[in-house]
Write an enzyme that holds these catalytic residues in place. Structure first.
Site, short mmCIF file in Angstrom:
data_model
loop_
_atom_site.label_atom_id
_atom_site.label_comp_id
_atom_site.label_asym_id
_atom_site.label_seq_id
_atom_site.Cartn_x
_atom_site.Cartn_y
_atom_site.Cartn_z
N CYS A 144 -19.85 -13.30 -7.73
CA CYS A 144 -21.05 -12.43 -6.88
C CYS A 144 -22.23 -12.45 -7.41
N CYS A 199 -17.02 7.44 0.23
CA CYS A 199 -16.89 6.57 1.07
C CYS A 199 -16.63 6.85 2.57
N CYS A 203 -26.14 -11.18 -6.53
CA CYS A 203 -26.19 -10.40 -5.14
C CYS A 203 -25.80 -8.96 -5.31
N CYS A 255 -24.10 -5.61 -0.97
CA CYS A 255 -23.06 -4.48 -0.61
C CYS A 255 -23.63 -2.95 -1.40
N CYS A 269 -14.64 1.88 7.62
CA CYS A 269 -16.03 1.39 7.45
C CYS A 269 -16.02 -0.05 6.88
N CYS A 296 -21.46 -8.94 3.14
CA CYS A 296 -21.00 -9.85 2.07
C CYS A 296 -21.18 -11.19 2.60
N CYS A 353 -24.63 0.20 1.44
CA CYS A 353 -23.76 1.22 1.63
C CYS A 353 -24.47 2.70 1.90
N ASP A 392 0.76 -1.21 -0.03
CA ASP A 392 0.10 -0.16 0.08
C ASP A 392 0.89 1.28 0.03
C1 B12 Z 1 -7.09 4.74 -2.62
C2 B12 Z 1 -7.82 3.49 -1.67
C3 B12 Z 1 -8.93 3.50 -0.98
C4 B12 Z 1 -9.96 4.80 -1.22
C5 B12 Z 1 -10.72 4.48 -2.51
C6 B12 Z 1 -11.18 3.06 -2.60
C7 B12 Z 1 -10.96 2.22 -4.08
N1 B12 Z 1 -12.02 1.32 -4.25
O1 B12 Z 1 -10.40 2.63 -5.07
C8 B12 Z 1 -10.73 4.73 0.07
C9 B12 Z 1 -10.05 5.68 1.13
C10 B12 Z 1 -12.14 4.95 -0.32
C11 B12 Z 1 -10.52 3.16 0.36
C12 B12 Z 1 -11.33 2.53 1.32
C13 B12 Z 1 -11.21 1.19 1.92
N2 B12 Z 1 -9.96 0.49 1.43
CO1 B12 Z 1 -8.62 1.10 0.46
N3 B12 Z 1 -7.04 1.46 -0.79
C14 B12 Z 1 -7.03 2.56 -1.81
C15 B12 Z 1 -5.62 2.26 -2.44
C16 B12 Z 1 -4.60 2.87 -2.10
C17 B12 Z 1 -5.60 2.36 -3.97
C18 B12 Z 1 -6.79 1.86 -4.62
C19 B12 Z 1 -7.03 2.25 -6.01
O2 B12 Z 1 -5.87 2.09 -6.81
N4 B12 Z 1 -8.15 2.71 -6.42
C20 B12 Z 1 -8.28 3.03 -7.93
C21 B12 Z 1 -9.38 2.71 -8.37
C22 B12 Z 1 -9.44 3.12 -9.84
O3 B12 Z 1 -9.39 1.52 -8.16
P1 B12 Z 1 -10.54 0.46 -7.85
O4 B12 Z 1 -11.28 0.87 -6.88
O5 B12 Z 1 -9.69 -0.70 -7.31
O6 B12 Z 1 -11.05 0.17 -9.17
C23 B12 Z 1 -10.96 -1.02 -9.89
C24 B12 Z 1 -12.28 -1.63 -10.26
O7 B12 Z 1 -13.55 -0.51 -10.22
C25 B12 Z 1 -12.16 -2.20 -11.66
N5 B12 Z 1 -13.39 -2.06 -12.51
C26 B12 Z 1 -13.88 -0.96 -13.04
N6 B12 Z 1 -14.83 -1.21 -13.80
C27 B12 Z 1 -14.99 -2.65 -13.61
C28 B12 Z 1 -15.86 -3.46 -14.38
C29 B12 Z 1 -15.79 -4.97 -14.00
C30 B12 Z 1 -16.58 -5.81 -14.69
C31 B12 Z 1 -14.81 -5.39 -12.96
C32 B12 Z 1 -14.64 -6.72 -12.91
C33 B12 Z 1 -13.85 -4.55 -12.60
C34 B12 Z 1 -14.21 -3.29 -12.64
O8 B12 Z 1 -11.15 -1.43 -12.08
C35 B12 Z 1 -10.51 -0.55 -11.34
C36 B12 Z 1 -9.02 -0.53 -11.49
O9 B12 Z 1 -8.43 -1.88 -10.97
C37 B12 Z 1 -5.41 0.61 -2.23
C38 B12 Z 1 -3.92 0.07 -1.98
C39 B12 Z 1 -3.14 -0.07 -3.22
N7 B12 Z 1 -2.03 0.37 -3.45
O10 B12 Z 1 -3.93 -0.53 -4.31
C40 B12 Z 1 -6.23 0.47 -0.77
C41 B12 Z 1 -6.96 -1.26 -0.67
C42 B12 Z 1 -7.95 -0.99 -1.80
N8 B12 Z 1 -7.86 -0.50 0.63
C43 B12 Z 1 -8.09 -1.63 1.16
C44 B12 Z 1 -9.26 -1.54 2.28
C45 B12 Z 1 -8.88 -2.66 3.42
C46 B12 Z 1 -10.10 -0.50 2.33
C47 B12 Z 1 -11.36 -0.58 3.31
C48 B12 Z 1 -11.84 -1.93 3.27
C49 B12 Z 1 -10.79 0.02 4.82
C50 B12 Z 1 -12.00 0.28 5.50
N9 B12 Z 1 -12.56 -0.73 6.29
O11 B12 Z 1 -12.45 1.43 5.70
C51 B12 Z 1 -12.12 0.44 2.34
C52 B12 Z 1 -13.13 -0.19 1.41
C53 B12 Z 1 -13.86 0.71 0.49
C54 B12 Z 1 -14.18 -0.06 -0.74
N10 B12 Z 1 -15.43 -0.53 -0.71
O12 B12 Z 1 -13.49 -0.16 -1.77
C55 B12 Z 1 -7.23 -2.85 0.87
C56 B12 Z 1 -8.25 -3.84 0.01
C57 B12 Z 1 -8.05 -5.17 0.56
C58 B12 Z 1 -8.90 -6.07 -0.41
N11 B12 Z 1 -9.30 -7.22 0.25
O13 B12 Z 1 -9.30 -6.07 -1.48
C59 B12 Z 1 -6.30 -2.32 -0.16
C60 B12 Z 1 -5.63 -3.08 -1.34
C61 B12 Z 1 -5.20 -1.76 0.83
C62 B12 Z 1 -4.08 -3.25 1.03
N12 B12 Z 1 -3.02 -2.98 0.42
O14 B12 Z 1 -4.43 -3.84 1.33
N13 B12 Z 1 -9.30 2.79 -0.23
S1 SF4 Z 2 -22.08 -8.62 -1.16
FE1 SF4 Z 2 -20.23 -9.61 -1.87
S2 SF4 Z 2 -20.91 -11.45 -3.08
FE2 SF4 Z 2 -22.55 -9.88 -2.78
S3 SF4 Z 2 -22.38 -8.41 -4.64
FE3 SF4 Z 2 -21.12 -7.55 -3.23
S4 SF4 Z 2 -19.05 -8.21 -3.09
FE4 SF4 Z 2 -20.36 -9.70 -4.47
S1 SF4 Z 3 -16.73 1.15 3.01
FE1 SF4 Z 3 -17.32 2.74 1.63
S2 SF4 Z 3 -18.21 1.64 0.08
FE2 SF4 Z 3 -18.25 0.28 1.84
S3 SF4 Z 3 -20.18 0.44 2.74
FE3 SF4 Z 3 -18.76 1.99 3.82
S4 SF4 Z 3 -19.16 3.72 2.85
FE4 SF4 Z 3 -19.99 2.23 1.38
#
Ligand code: B12
Ligand code: SF4
Ligand code: SF4
Length: 308
Positions: free
Chosen positions: A186, A212, A189, A192, A239, A246, A196, A132
Site C-alpha cells: 500500500c 459502510c 497511497c 481508498c 459498494c 485502488c 470512501c 463466508d
Molecule cells: C462482516 C463482513 C463485512 C462487513 C464489515 C466489513 C469488514 N471490513 O469487516 C460489511 C458488510 C461492511 C462488508 C463489506 C464488504 N465485504 Co465483507 N465480509 C464480512 C465478513 C463476513 C467478516 C469480516 C470480518 O471478520 N470482519 C471483522 C473485522 C475485525 O475484520 P477486518 O475488517 O477484516 O479487520 C481486520 C483488519 O482491520 C486487521 N487490522 C486491524 N488493525 C490493523 C493494523 C494493521 C497494521 C493491519 C495490517 C491489519 C489490521 O485486523 C482485523 C482482524 O483480522 C467476511 C467473510 C469472513 N467470514 O471473513 C466478508 C468479506 C470480508 N467481505 C468481502 C467483500 C467482497 C466485501 C465488499 C467488497 C462487498 C461489496 N462490494 O459491497 C465490502 C467491502 C467493504 C470493506 N472495505 O471492507 C470479502 C472480501 C474479499 C477480499 N478480497 O478481501 C469477504 C472475505 C467475503 C468472502 N468470503 O469473500 N463485509
Molecule cells: S487504494 Fe489500494 S493500494 Fe491504496 S491504500 Fe487503499 S488498498 Fe492500499
Molecule cells: S465499500 Fe464501504 S469502505 Fe469501501 S468505499 Fe464503499 S462505503 Fe467506503
C-alpha cells in the site's frame, strides 16, 4: 519430495484445475495477532447490527475449535471481476460480486470437489468447507497463507490481480507444507480512504462496518439513517468504490466462471427501469443471485433511498 510436499502440490494443482485463482496453506492455530483487533472492533461496535459477528469469538480465532483435530487451513481465491459492467451511467449500481449466481453456491461446489479429490487421491481426511458461512476470518487466513496482503481498505489484494475475488477455505486434519505472508504494497497511497463517501475506513486497515454502504444496503434490516442521505453515490447493493480506486485493481482480469455472468438484461437497465422494478422482474434478474439476501423489499428500500 516427501509425502507432505507431494500432497501439497497435488492439492494446489487440483485447486487451479477447478478454477481457483490461487491456493495457499497455513497451520491451523490460534490467530494471536487478530484476537485483540477483533475484540477492539467489536467493542467499538463497528459491526453495527451484524449480531452474528458477536458470536463464536473463540472459534473465529481458532480453527481447531471449529473443526476438531484440524491441522491445516487451505485458503482459496475465486475471481469475480466481470468483463463488462452496468452500461447506464445514471442507473443505481450493484457491486460486481453480485452480478451472477450467488458465490456461496458456486464456491461450495468447487470446495466439495476439492475435498473429494483429497479423499480419493491422498487418503481419508476429516474436514469442512467454508465460504463466508461460518466464524472464520477469511482475509486473515488468506494473508497468512501468502495469497495477498490486507490493504488499507481492509480487503485482501495482490499486485498481480488486485482484490476482486472471493475467499474460501478447507479446514482439514492433514499436515501440509505451509506458506509465508507477502509484504504490504500500500505504501503511502490513501486512495481508498480519500474516496470512501461515508468515511467508513476509520483509519488505515480498519473499516467501521456500521458506516459502510455495503452494510447499509445489504446487512441493515431497519431504515437507512437520514445522516447518510446523499452519500451513496448511486450504490443500491454493496459498494465497490474503495476497490475501484485502488491502483492495484488496474491489473484485475475478467473471470472465466460462466455462472458469474449477469442476466442479460441487468447491465442495460436504466434508472427508470430500476425505479419501476416489480417483484417478477426482480425474481427473473436475480434468480440465484446474492442480491436475494436483501429481498425485493430491501432493494426497493435502497432504490427509494437513492431517489428521495
Ligand atoms: C462482516 C463482513 C463485512 C462487513 C464489515 C466489513 C469488514 N471490513 O469487516 C460489511 C458488510 C461492511 C462488508 C463489506 C464488504 N465485504 Co465483507 N465480509 C464480512 C465478513 C463476513 C467478516 C469480516 C470480518 O471478520 N470482519 C471483522 C473485522 C475485525 O475484520 P477486518 O475488517 O477484516 O479487520 C481486520 C483488519 O482491520 C486487521 N487490522 C486491524 N488493525 C490493523 C493494523 C494493521 C497494521 C493491519 C495490517 C491489519 C489490521 O485486523 C482485523 C482482524 O483480522 C467476511 C467473510 C469472513 N467470514 O471473513 C466478508 C468479506 C470480508 N467481505 C468481502 C467483500 C467482497 C466485501 C465488499 C467488497 C462487498 C461489496 N462490494 O459491497 C465490502 C467491502 C467493504 C470493506 N472495505 O471492507 C470479502 C472480501 C474479499 C477480499 N478480497 O478481501 C469477504 C472475505 C467475503 C468472502 N468470503 O469473500 N463485509
Ligand atoms: S487504494 Fe489500494 S493500494 Fe491504496 S491504500 Fe487503499 S488498498 Fe492500499
Ligand atoms: S465499500 Fe464501504 S469502505 Fe469501501 S468505499 Fe464503499 S462505503 Fe467506503
Amino acid at each position: 519430495m516427501n509425502s507432505k510436499e507431494k500432497h501439497t502440490q497435488l492439492i494446489k494443482t487440483e485447486a487451479k484445475r477447478l478454477g481457483f485463482l490461487s491456493c495457499g496453506i497455513s497451520k491451523a492455530e490460534f490467530l494471536e495477532e487478530e484476537a485483540p483487533r477483533l475484540e477492539k472492533w467489536l467493542n467499538n461496535h463497528m459491526h453495527g447490527e451484524m449480531q452474528y459477528m458477536e458470536n463464536h469469538f473463540d472459534k473465529r480465532l481458532d480453527p481447531t475449535k471449529l473443526v476438531e483435530g484440524s491441522k491445516s487451513v487451505i485458503s482459496l481465491l475465486l475471481n469475480y471481476y466481470p468483463s463488462e459492467i452496468q452500461k447506464e451511467p445514471f442507473a443505481p449500481k450493484i457491486s460486481k460480486y453480485a452480478y451472477g449466481t450467488d458465490y456461496h453456491f458456486v464456491i461450495k461446489e468447487k470446495l466439495k470437489k476439492l475435498l473429494n479429490f483429497i479423499n480419493d487421491e491422498i487418503g481419508e481426511v476429516l474436514g469442512r468447507a467454508f465460504v463466508d458461512s461460518a466464524p472464520v476470518l477469511d482475509k486473515a487466513w488468506a494473508a497468512k497463507s501468502g495469497l495477498g496482503w490486507i490493504g488499507k481498505h481492509s480487503n485482501l489484494l495482490t499486485q498481480q490481480v488486485g482484490s476482486f475475488y472471493f475467499i474460501a477455505e478447507l479446514i482439514i486434519d492433514l499436515e501440509l507444507v505451509y506458506d509465508n505472508p507477502v509484504t504490504d504494497h500500500c505504501g503511502s497511497c490513501t486512495a481508498c480512504l480519500d474516496a470512501c463517501p461515508t468515511q467508513a475506513i476509520a483509519k488505515p486497515y480498519v473499516v467501521d462496518g456500521s458506516k459502510c454502504i455495503s452494510y447499509f444496503t445489504i446487512e441493515l434490516k431497519n431504515e437507512i439513517p437520514e445522516s447518510v442521505k446523499g452519500h451513496f453515490d448511486s450504490w443500491m447493493f454493496g459498494c465497490d468504490i474503495c476497490q475501484d480506486v485502488c491502483p492495484w485493481n488496474r491489473f484485475s482480469k475478467p473471470h472465466n466462471e460462466p455462472l458469474f455472468n449477469p442476466h442479460h438484461e441487468l447491465l442495460s437497465m436504466t434508472k427508470k427501469d430500476w425505479e419501476e422494478i416489480t417483484k417478477d422482474v426482480f425474481n427473473k434478474i436475480f434468480q440465484k443471485s446474492a442480491v436475494k439476501r436483501t429481498k425485493f423489499s430491501g432493494l426497493e428500500r435502497n432504490i427509494k433511498f437513492l431517489k428521495e
